[in-house]
Design an enzyme around this catalytic site. Structure first.
Site, short mmCIF file in Angstrom:
data_model
loop_
_atom_site.label_atom_id
_atom_site.label_comp_id
_atom_site.label_asym_id
_atom_site.label_seq_id
_atom_site.Cartn_x
_atom_site.Cartn_y
_atom_site.Cartn_z
CG HIS A 140 -1.58 -1.35 1.41
ND1 HIS A 140 -1.09 -2.25 2.32
CD2 HIS A 140 -2.60 -1.97 0.78
CE1 HIS A 140 -1.78 -3.37 2.25
NE2 HIS A 140 -2.69 -3.23 1.33
S1 FES Z 1 2.01 -0.58 3.09
FE1 FES Z 1 0.39 -1.89 3.66
S2 FES Z 1 1.46 -3.63 4.28
FE2 FES Z 1 3.07 -2.30 3.81
#
Ligand code: FES
Ligand code: HEM
Lengths: 175, 423
Positions: A140
């Site tokens: 993410h």
């Molecule tokens: S940014 Fe969501 S798990 Fe690493």
């Protein structure tokens, strides 16, 4: 309530007491039954027992990293370059979402040892990538710096530093 | 309608059983004489299809369970053993994996149907709640099922989703270790997920029973959203709707068979054919398509705790829908403003689904945030819509509306109803 129970000659407060006492005891019994059902899901003793590893650092060249497995999780061990250490130590604390000095994160500045699990939702970040040239989590989009501290993205915390001790110059015990 | 007395039989065995366990009259009430609005369209086929899919999942699942091994070292290989060695194993596994998708597709249409025709409104709030509970249980079941083949997506999906609970203040880490039974997703996690994946469909079965019980109290809603006013508004379930449901099942079976035999991996992820590796995350992890809108909402918020809250809120807000919507008129046919908003919401869900499958970068982040805002705005605007919207005039009864639209003439209302009836 008082009328109807009082009507048949019983003492209502006494009856209420019996209801509450019986109900209370039943609740305690039920909780006693549920408790083992709940805690059986916690890590079992054999899992808890496997909690430390020893790593030989001598083979890791400057600028190289290795990933070892500890408690089923990846642990990153990076032999940091001078430049990486300098950049990490120059960052003002105010720029950090989770302020922590690089000195506090690395017992010996050239060895950065941390759990390679993104503090957002647990993916394994990729090394020497991202906007801070530290670690980047593709899941993410979290960016960590050369000290493994969170700089940008949804992760709330720095990459965790596990407990470790140097057994001698080349060997470290993690956990 | 006419109570238990409507069931008659001259068969001695039937009478003997019926006297001891009135199961024949029960089935008669529920599936034969059961009075059903005469104007139901094809969107009302989804309920029976969902029931069929639950049974298909249970049957294929129990059979898969005979060949599958819930162990971190063996799970992946046993799944491949099912695919390559077990007689018809490929068929059963593809049926089960694609069956999950078909099940969700049907249930999503079923839910949108309920939203369009206002089926969640009084007196069907509990019926709606039971439906949402089934939906949540299905999500839990499918999530745990997807972990079982122990491929890369299984493992990392399980890691990301269980880590959602680490966002809980203070207790987070403890809860996650409790879910895992260890320090990471591992053997204990796989083992318990198998146990629960086996159990939950039967829990769903029980909730479906309650769902149908509630349904049979106030009967089906209908495209006009008005109450049944008398026998002239209904027809018996059998043969009219048994036949219509069977016809729908035929069409559905063709689509399912196409997916199963011609594109069994269309909805799957190639990465799940790589055995789980706890040290390497695939560069692009995505959940199954039916979770994508919720995943998009999770990622739209740049804060861990609030992202998780938003994701759960997007699901749980469905529970309060009956009270958010203050309009007394059920069907969107008579609610011009709601109808527009409904379609905007529908498109928004598709957009969120698309965004959920894209990497979280650049323009996708912006669209994901807008879509998330619109998702919640839809629900939050409902109390106001109910207050200022001027609904169109409702027909006097189901039967008058049906007669009008099939008599050729009729009001603009009748014409609109007719066009949609054919849908
Ligand atoms: S940014 Fe969501 S798990 Fe690493
Ligand atoms: C609500 C009903 C159910 C749903 C939605 C569902 C969903 C799923 C999904 C999505 C998978 C992963 C498929 C894959 O990619 O391989 C799966 C696997 C599996 N399921 Fe289910 N399932 C259901 C009921 C059951 C039941 C009742 C059983 C009984 C034991 C079962 C046993 C299994 C087994 C053994 C696997 C692993 C083998 C495989 O991956 O194909 N399922 N399930």
């Amino acid at each position: 309530m008082t009328d109807s129970t009082g009507g048949d000659g019983h003492d209502p407060s006494r009856r209420d007491f019996l209801y509450v006492a019986a109900g209370g005891l039943g609740a305690v019994g039920a909780a006693g039954f549920v408790w083992p059902l709940v805690v059986q899901m916690n890590p079992s003793r054999d899992v808890l027992a496997l909690s430390s590893i020893e790593v030989d650092l001598s083979g890791i060249e400057l600028g190289q990293s290795i990933t070892v497995s500890w408690r089923g999780k990846p642990v990153f061990i990076r032999h940091r370059t001078e430049a990486e250490i300098e950049v990490a130590r120059a960052v003002p604390m105010d720029d950090l979402p989770d302020p922590e000095s690089d000195e506090a994160r690395a017992q010996k500045p050239e060895w950065l040892i941390m759990v390679g699990v993104c503090t957002h939702l647990g993916c394994v970040p990729l090394g020497q990538q991202g906007e801070y040239n530290g670690w980047f989590c593709p899941c993410h989009g979290s960016h960590y710096d050369t000290s493994g501290r969170i700089r940008k993205g949804p992760a709330p915390l720095n990459l965790a530093v596990p407990k470790y001790v140097y057994l001698d110059d080349n060997n470290v015990k993690i956990g | 309608m006419s109570g238990h007395s409507s069931f008659q039989s001259n068969n001695a065995i039937v009478k003997w059983i019926e006297y001891r366990l009135p199961i024949f009259s029960f089935v008669n009430e529920a599936l034969v004489v059961y009075p059903t609005p005469k104007n139901l369209n094809y969107w009302w086929n989804m309920g029976s299809l969902a029931g069929v899919m639950l049974v298909v999942q249970i049957i294929t699942g129990v059979v898969l369970g005979m060949h599958y091994t819930p162990h971190a070292d063996l799970a992946f290989d046993s799944t491949e053993h099912i695919m390559r060695d077990v007689n018809y194993g490929w068929l059963l596994r593809y049926m089960h994996a694609n069956g999950g998708s078909m099940f969700f597709a049907v249930v999503y249409i079923h839910i949108f149907r309920g939203m369009y025709y206002g089926s969640y409104k009084a007196p069907r709030e509990l019926l709606w709640w039971l439906g949402i509970i089934i939906f949540i249980l299905m999500m839990a079941t499918a999530f745990m099922g997807y972990v079982l083949p122990w491929g890369q997506m299984s493992f990392w999906g399980a890691t990301v989703i269980t880590n959602l609970f680490s966002a809980v203040p203070i207790l987070g880490e403890t809860i996650v270790a409790w879910l895992w039974g260890g320090y990471s997703v591992d053997q204990p996690t796989l083992n318990r997920f198998f146990s629960l994946h086996y159990l939950l469909p039967f829990v769903i079965f029980a909730v479906v029973f309650l769902h149908l019980w509630a349904l049979h109290v106030h009967k089906s809603n209908n495209p006009l959203g008005i109450d049944i006013k008398g026998p002239q508004d209904t027809i018996p379930f059998h043969p009219y709707y048994t036949v219509k449901d069977l016809y729908g099942m035929g069409v559905f079976a063709i689509i399912f068979a196409w997916l199963l035999f011609f594109a069994p991996n269309l909805l799957g992820e190639p990465d799940n054919y790589i055995p789980a590796d706890p040290l390497v995350t695939p560069t692009h992890i995505v959940p199954e398509w039916y979770f994508l809108p919720f995943y998009a909402i999770l990622r739209a918020i740049p804060d861990k705790l609030f992202g998780v809250i938003a994701m759960f809120a997007s699901l749980f807000i469905l529970f309060v829908l009956p009270w958010l919507d203050t309009s007394k008129v059920r069907s969107a046919r008579f609610r011009p403003v709601y109808k527009m908003l409904f379609w905007a919401f529908f498109v928004d869900c598709l957009v969120l689904g698309y965004i959920g499958g894209q990497p979280a970068e650049g323009i996708f982040i912006v669209i994901g945030r807008l879509g998330t805002a619109l998702y919640f705005l839809f629900f939050l605007s409902l109390p106001f819509i109910g207050w200022f919207e001027r609904p169109r005039k409702l027909p006097a009864s189901i039967s008058t509306a049906v007669l009008e639209s099939h008599g050729g003439g009729g009001t603009p209302d009748g014409a609109a109803a007719k066009a949609e009836d054919r849908g």
